[in-house]
Design a protein around this motif. Structure first.
Motif, PDB file in Angstrom:
ATOM      1  N   CYS A 222      44.357  43.043  39.111  1.00 18.88           N
ATOM      2  CA  CYS A 222      42.928  42.731  38.997  1.00 18.88           C
ATOM      3  C   CYS A 222      42.513  41.708  40.054  1.00 18.88           C
ATOM      4  O   CYS A 222      41.471  41.855  40.709  1.00 18.88           O
ATOM      5  N   ARG A 223      43.317  40.678  40.226  1.00 18.01           N
ATOM      6  CA  ARG A 223      43.000  39.637  41.204  1.00 18.01           C
ATOM      7  C   ARG A 223      42.960  40.212  42.617  1.00 18.01           C
ATOM      8  O   ARG A 223      42.105  39.837  43.428  1.00 18.01           O
ATOM      9  N   ALA A 325      47.464  30.192  28.394  1.00 16.24           N
ATOM     10  CA  ALA A 325      48.604  29.554  29.060  1.00 16.24           C
ATOM     11  C   ALA A 325      48.903  30.219  30.399  1.00 16.24           C
ATOM     12  O   ALA A 325      49.162  29.543  31.404  1.00 16.24           O
ATOM     13  N   LEU A 326      48.846  31.541  30.431  1.00 13.34           N
ATOM     14  CA  LEU A 326      49.176  32.288  31.644  1.00 13.34           C
ATOM     15  C   LEU A 326      47.961  32.557  32.534  1.00 13.34           C
ATOM     16  O   LEU A 326      48.088  33.212  33.567  1.00 13.34           O
ATOM     17  N   ASP A 327      46.786  32.035  32.137  1.00 11.62           N
ATOM     18  CA  ASP A 327      45.548  32.218  32.900  1.00 11.62           C
ATOM     19  C   ASP A 327      45.220  33.702  33.081  1.00 11.62           C
ATOM     20  O   ASP A 327      44.988  34.194  34.181  1.00 11.62           O
ATOM     21  N   PHE A 682      49.389  33.151  46.426  1.00 10.68           N
ATOM     22  CA  PHE A 682      49.688  32.603  45.096  1.00 10.68           C
ATOM     23  C   PHE A 682      48.567  32.932  44.115  1.00 10.68           C
ATOM     24  O   PHE A 682      48.807  33.271  42.963  1.00 10.68           O
ATOM     25  N   ASP A 683      47.338  32.824  44.573  1.00 11.80           N
ATOM     26  CA  ASP A 683      46.196  33.082  43.702  1.00 11.80           C
ATOM     27  C   ASP A 683      46.207  34.529  43.204  1.00 11.80           C
ATOM     28  O   ASP A 683      45.952  34.795  42.025  1.00 11.80           O
ATOM     29  N   ILE A 684      46.524  35.469  44.094  1.00  9.90           N
ATOM     30  CA  ILE A 684      46.593  36.873  43.699  1.00  9.90           C
ATOM     31  C   ILE A 684      47.713  37.088  42.684  1.00  9.90           C
ATOM     32  O   ILE A 684      47.574  37.863  41.725  1.00  9.90           O
ATOM     33  N   LEU A 685      48.817  36.366  42.852  1.00  8.96           N
ATOM     34  CA  LEU A 685      49.942  36.487  41.930  1.00  8.96           C
ATOM     35  C   LEU A 685      49.735  35.699  40.639  1.00  8.96           C
ATOM     36  O   LEU A 685      50.551  35.780  39.717  1.00  8.96           O
ATOM     37  N   GLY A 686      48.654  34.920  40.574  1.00 10.63           N
ATOM     38  CA  GLY A 686      48.369  34.136  39.372  1.00 10.63           C
ATOM     39  C   GLY A 686      49.201  32.876  39.282  1.00 10.63           C
ATOM     40  O   GLY A 686      49.420  32.349  38.185  1.00 10.63           O
TER      41      GLY A 686
END
Length: 693
Positions: A222-223, A325-327, A682-686
């Protein structure tokens, strides 16, 4: 503009074929002393000249548009494909769909990219009885290369490989563009809608390690689609309907008879479920009342609906603890959402003549699929198959999705293949227009290599409103063929326990490295969360999702190799370089506009090219939905940076005093570019990096 050029090019190619045919006809007639020539030939040649003129104008306009400054990173591989695509068309205009193969070079001696189309074109020409050496084909392609801003030089190697060397000025300018405008890619998904179906636990059942993969993989997909400009709808297809609710509601009525006026204190829904299941299996009178509750639920009895909602709410609160917790961001739309649509689904298949009756069941056979869908069971109830057909139709026609992705374990491959086939058979979508994909994944293994108990969508099948059909039983037995990964007491590993264990172990690791002595309490807590959840996510995403993977806290918390722990530490170090040199963000922003990025050292050049491959990597993942490619790229970027940093001084200091003597600002900018791309990855991977670790 691209489409117009392609259309004109296709027309031109067709006309040139006709001209060739008519010219041959004229020559044949002349050989027979016939003065009468084809009247169409001159007319066609005249139209052909006009079309060539128009195509030339369009190409120039397109080139001018491409040369305009852009605020997004460009996909260099795609740009080179366009350049070589034009060259191949110009060199071999009669070939239809000639192979176009441009890839990054694996070794510096072979340039920066390679075009390996010559061998494929050679094979095509052989079928036309034209024997041409692949090297000659490569030379012909090179001869027809159009002017462009990307290529410094090309070399032909071996039997016909074309080695491509990029212009340093072009690469430097692209890096400057990244630093000035930020990490952005073209909005390729503009005005397109993607639906991602992921996570999907069952109401009244706790989330456990088996739900981990779907939740983490789906969130990252999704990201990525959001970053590419798509409108993304994140759906949680929870198991919130079916026969199991009859026994839960009956047990609720007995245990909390005043549930309609006083909210029942169900603290442990898992224990509540086990109690009701035990009664269902052992008490005949209770089983009868449970079935009555199912009938009342399906008829929307207000008191029963309230009981159902109470049970769903308790589960939802527990799910949300994990999602927070996992955003993870999700919109819940469970099986209950589609119940009112199922009658019409069955009628539509019946009206089209696709339904057969087998031992009281209504089934649908799909071409190419060995097991039919059961859309109505023998007692008149609907099935999981009916629910998924209703869901896919709603998503296609009401949500108007351009793409639907189901992030569900590999065990459901046959089921989704059949559902997708049925949707195509009845005319709901054309796969050439709408992409509907099953992004399957393997099981989670313990360190002893036995499988974790996967209940993500298997649970949804088992707890749906009907008994399993043969279509479900086959993949189910396959999914559970391995021993189950359980706790020492024999229970399935709860996901909340796994996350808490991750927090404990990450804190132990930080204290082992004595980070508790240099970080504040708040910084230590932030680092603990970042490492724990980042490592759990990365351990999953860094493996090819199609394969099983071994869950090991020791490996994922190791700060060596391709792990989140290593990458988070590397990222923190990169971010600290400017700070330790007393260079603030404003100074870096100013330098990005004013300082040319020099790429003379081989490690500078290697790093610069690696940074700019980011859009290529993302495009590949958008195509194949394999997120481990992004993890591999981030790791490659980090190790390439280490090579650069070990060889090229960014900051020169006095060895005695530690005083900063010189700052090589262009190298500081390369550090900043690496950090910016890693942060977006990192943002795409959460994964959430922290300032200090």
């Amino acid at each position: 503009m691209d489409a117009l050029v392609a259309h004109c090019s296709a027309r031109l190619l067709q006309q040139e074929k006709e001209i060739k045919f008519l010219t041959a006809e004229v020559d044949r007639l002349k050989n027979y002393s016939c003065s009468e020539a084809s009247a169409d030939l001159e007319k066609l040649r005249e139209e052909n000249l006009k079309l060539k003129y128009r195509l030339n104008i369009l190409r120039k306009s397109l080139q001018a548009e491409r040369n305009k400054p852009t605020k997004t990173m460009i996909n260099i591989n795609s740009c080179l494909e366009e350049v070589f695509g034009c060259a191949i068309k110009a060199a071999y205009p009669v070939l239809e769909n000639p192979p176009l193969i441009v890839t990054p070079s694996q070794q510096p001696k072979f340039g920066d990219y390679q075009c390996n189309s010559a061998m494929g074109i050679c094979q095509m020409l052989k079928t036309k009885e034209q024997k041409v050496n692949p090297r000659e084909i490569a030379e012909n392609i090179v001869k027809h290369l159009p002017d462009n801003e990307y290529i410094e030089k090309v070399e032909i190697a071996g039997p016909g490989f074309i080695n491509i060397h990029l212009r340093k000025g072009f690469v430097s300018q692209q890096l400057t563009n990244l630093l000035v405008n930020g990490v952005k890619i073209p909005s390729i998904g503009e005005n397109k809608k993607v639906i991602v179906d992921f996570s999907s636990p069952n109401i009244a059942k706790e989330m456990h390690v088996g739900h981990l993969r779907s939740t983490i993989i789906g969130e990252s997909m999704c990201r990525l689609f959001e970053f590419a400009g798509y409108n993304v709808l994140r759906l949680n297809h929870v198991g919130d309907w079916g026969t199991q609710f009859g026994m839960l509601i009956a047990h609720l009525q007995d245990k909390f008879p005043d549930y309609l006026t006083v909210s029942p204190p169900i603290g442990d829904l898992q224990a509540f479920y086990k109690e009701s299941k035990k009664r269902f299996d052992t008490e005949e009178e209770f089983k009868k009342r449970a079935y009555q509750c199912v009938v009342l639920l399906q008829s929307k009895n207000p008191d029963i609906i309230k009981a159902w909602k109470l049970i769903c709410d308790v589960s939802r609160q527990e799910f949300n603890k994990i999602y927070e917790a996992l955003d993870i961001s999700l919109i819940e739309r469970g099986e209950s959402f589609y119940q009112d649509r199922m009658h019409d689904i069955v009628k539509e298949f019946e009206d089209r003549g696709f339904v057969q009756v087998d031992d009281g069941r209504k089934i649908v056979f799909v071409p190419g699929c060995s097991v039919p869908l059961t859309i109505v069971k023998s007692d008149g109830g609907y099935t999981y198959d009916t629910s998924d057909l209703a869901a896919i139709k709603q998503r296609l026609f009401e949500e108007k999705a351009d793409m639907i992705i189901y992030v569900v374990d590999n065990g459901q491959s046959l089921h989704f293949q059949t559902v997708f086939g049925a949707a195509q058979m009845i005319g709901w979508y054309d796969p050439a227009v709408t992409r509907v994909s099953h992004a399957g994944f393997g099981v989670v293994l313990g360190e002893d290599k036995v499988a974790a108990k996967l209940l993500s969508h298997f649970s949804r099948v088992r707890l749906c409103a009907t008994p399993l059909t043969a279509a479900h039983q086959a993949p189910l037995s396959l999914g559970f063929s391995k021993k189950k990964f359980k706790t020492r007491s024999g229970e399935t590993v709860r996901l909340i326990d796994l996350l808490e264990e991750g927090l404990k172990r990450s804190m132990d690791k930080l204290k082992e490295k004595e980070r508790d002595k240099v970080l504040t309490t708040e910084e230590l807590k932030a680092a603990q969360t970042s490492v724990a959840y980042g490592c759990i996510k990365y351990a999953d995403l860094s493996h090819n999702r199609l394969n099983d993977y071994i869950f090991s806290f020791d490996k994922m918390l190791d700060d060596r190799g391709n792990t989140a722990a290593y990458l988070l530490y590397a990222f923190t170090r990169i971010r600290s370089i400017a700070r330790l040199a007393n260079i603030d963000e404003e100074m870096l922003r100013k330098a990005a506009h004013e300082t040319e990025i020099i790429l003379d050292h081989e490690k500078e050049w290697k790093l610069g090219r690696c940074i700019l491959r980011f859009p290529e990597v993302l495009q590949k993942i958008l195509d194949d939905l394999l997120l481990h490619t992004l993890c591999d790229y981030i790791y490659e970027l980090a190790t390439t940076f280490t090579e650069f940093y070990d060889s090229c001084y960014c900051v020169e200091k006095d060895r005695q005093s530690g005083e900063v003597l010189k700052v090589n600002m262009w190298r500081m900018l390369l550090c900043e570019a690496v950090a910016a791309v890693m942060a977006k990855g990192f943002d795409i991977l959460g994964i959430k990096p922290v300032q200090r670790m």
